[in-house]
Design a protein around this motif. Sequence first.
Motif, PDB file in Angstrom:
ATOM      1  N   ALA A 409     -34.452  11.327   8.324  1.00 40.87           N
ATOM      2  CA  ALA A 409     -33.507  10.810   9.308  1.00 40.87           C
ATOM      3  C   ALA A 409     -32.106  10.862   8.712  1.00 40.87           C
ATOM      4  O   ALA A 409     -31.939  11.141   7.522  1.00 40.87           O
ATOM      5  N   GLY A 410     -31.130  10.585   9.550  1.00 41.27           N
ATOM      6  CA  GLY A 410     -29.762  10.520   9.068  1.00 41.27           C
ATOM      7  C   GLY A 410     -29.346   9.079   8.811  1.00 41.27           C
ATOM      8  O   GLY A 410     -29.925   8.142   9.370  1.00 41.27           O
ATOM      9  N   VAL A 411     -28.364   8.902   7.960  1.00 42.94           N
ATOM     10  CA  VAL A 411     -27.800   7.570   7.690  1.00 42.94           C
ATOM     11  C   VAL A 411     -26.288   7.662   7.838  1.00 42.94           C
ATOM     12  O   VAL A 411     -25.627   8.418   7.107  1.00 42.94           O
ATOM     13  N   GLU A 412     -25.743   6.913   8.812  1.00 41.25           N
ATOM     14  CA  GLU A 412     -24.307   6.919   9.022  1.00 41.25           C
ATOM     15  C   GLU A 412     -23.605   6.114   7.930  1.00 41.25           C
ATOM     16  O   GLU A 412     -24.165   5.174   7.362  1.00 41.25           O
ATOM     17  N   LYS A 413     -22.373   6.496   7.677  1.00 44.10           N
ATOM     18  CA  LYS A 413     -21.568   5.749   6.728  1.00 44.10           C
ATOM     19  C   LYS A 413     -21.155   4.426   7.366  1.00 44.10           C
ATOM     20  O   LYS A 413     -20.767   4.376   8.536  1.00 44.10           O
ATOM     21  N   ALA A 414     -21.259   3.339   6.607  1.00 45.37           N
ATOM     22  CA  ALA A 414     -20.872   2.026   7.117  1.00 45.37           C
ATOM     23  C   ALA A 414     -19.366   1.991   7.368  1.00 45.37           C
ATOM     24  O   ALA A 414     -18.596   2.679   6.692  1.00 45.37           O
ATOM     25  N   ASN A 415     -18.910   1.156   8.376  1.00 48.00           N
ATOM     26  CA  ASN A 415     -17.479   1.067   8.649  1.00 48.00           C
ATOM     27  C   ASN A 415     -16.761   0.287   7.551  1.00 48.00           C
ATOM     28  O   ASN A 415     -17.384  -0.341   6.700  1.00 48.00           O
ATOM     29  N   TRP A 416     -15.424   0.340   7.593  1.00 48.30           N
ATOM     30  CA  TRP A 416     -14.634  -0.235   6.505  1.00 48.30           C
ATOM     31  C   TRP A 416     -14.879  -1.723   6.347  1.00 48.30           C
ATOM     32  O   TRP A 416     -14.873  -2.256   5.239  1.00 48.30           O
TER      33      TRP A 416
END
Length: 443
Positions: A409-416
């Motif tokens: 699966a993919g893992v999005e980068k967490a927001n700031w």
Amino acid sequence: MTQRFKTSMAMMMALLMGIFAVSVNPGHTYASVDVDAESAILVDAETGKILFEKEADLTLPPASMTKMMTEYLVMEAIEEGRISWDDTTKVSQYAYDISANPEFSGVGLRLDEEYTVRELYEAMAINSDNATTIALTELIAGSEGEFVQMMNEKAAEMGLPDYEFVNATGLNNSHLGDNHPEGTDPDATNMLSAKSAALLAYHLTNDYPEALEVSSKPTLEFSGQTVTNWNWMLPGMPGQNLKQFEYKGMDGLKTGYTELAKNTFTGTAERDGQRFISVVMKSETRASRFNETRKLLDYGFNQFTRQEIFPAGESIDNQSSLPVTKGKEDKVAIETSEALSTLVKNGEEEQYDIQFNIDEDLLDNEGNLVAPVEKGQKVGNATLVYNGEENYGNIISKSGQTVDIVTSAGVEKANWFMLTLGAIGEFFSDIFTGAVDMVKGWF
């Protein structure tokens, strides 16, 4: 206990010990196949897996099996547009003299006639003609000496483990007299191991399968005469006396004979989509090289079946995921991108494991993947591991068969904001840990 019983028990124990000795070390006793040749090998033509070998690293004269490299370079020249099948050429005095020599196999070339590349190639591949081989080398490289350099360069590129090419035909250089290729010793001869011959055949048949369309022809019409293939195992060979050697699925590849090399043969046969490559070197007679090849191919077709050992999407219990940093998820599942299949010897279905090898260059100093992570992103490779006794390796890969390991699966980068909270949390966690350690130090 009677003496007869004691004797019987002793004989039984000796027999059991003999069977045990063969089973624990079959790679050195050649228990799988009894091949009457100095060197031999059997290989899966798809994966390069070695199924049997006998002194396969021993370097010996290959005789006209040398022409497999010449065939490869001709095919490559055609593919790259440097020559075409319909190009014509006259033969040199050197090639003509070889053709006119009754000691060498030949189709009887004429000095005043032009021949197409196809005619020359087919005479070389089917009738093992030496003069047409020389004519092709001169057309491609200008001289046989220059062509020999190309042969050795290509052998290095292919990764042949043991080789030395000194001419394009497989004759001893002493046979060529003053015409031996420039830069080679006048008494030198080509040298190959059975393993190198098998790897050369692997590249020829996989890179240029059309070579088999030619090598499978039992006969050839050349300048008004019918010449015969030296591969007696081909179906449809003329003459009743050759029917005994016929082998179902045989379609190549190259025979050879000189006084020094004795009888050699690189054979290949396909049945129901399964192809094997066999090599026999230094066999005593023309007939024996085919009889020993039959043993090897029968062993392959009768004892091995291709099976899917691990399906696509396979994972390992202790390596089913990788940690992820700076992402919305703290880990990601990993799996094989495709199935791992191999030829399995009868009864050895449980002798295989899978090994995951993660590419550490993709991880940070703490062993994490750094977000963002794409679905299907390659993170390493999985290797098929054989745990049985007859492990002969692979001619194309030291590590054996591998497939990619990818993320499930993919893992999005967490927001700031989340990254900031994480950093603050780590900061106070470090302070708390430091304080606890300091207090512990007081006591």
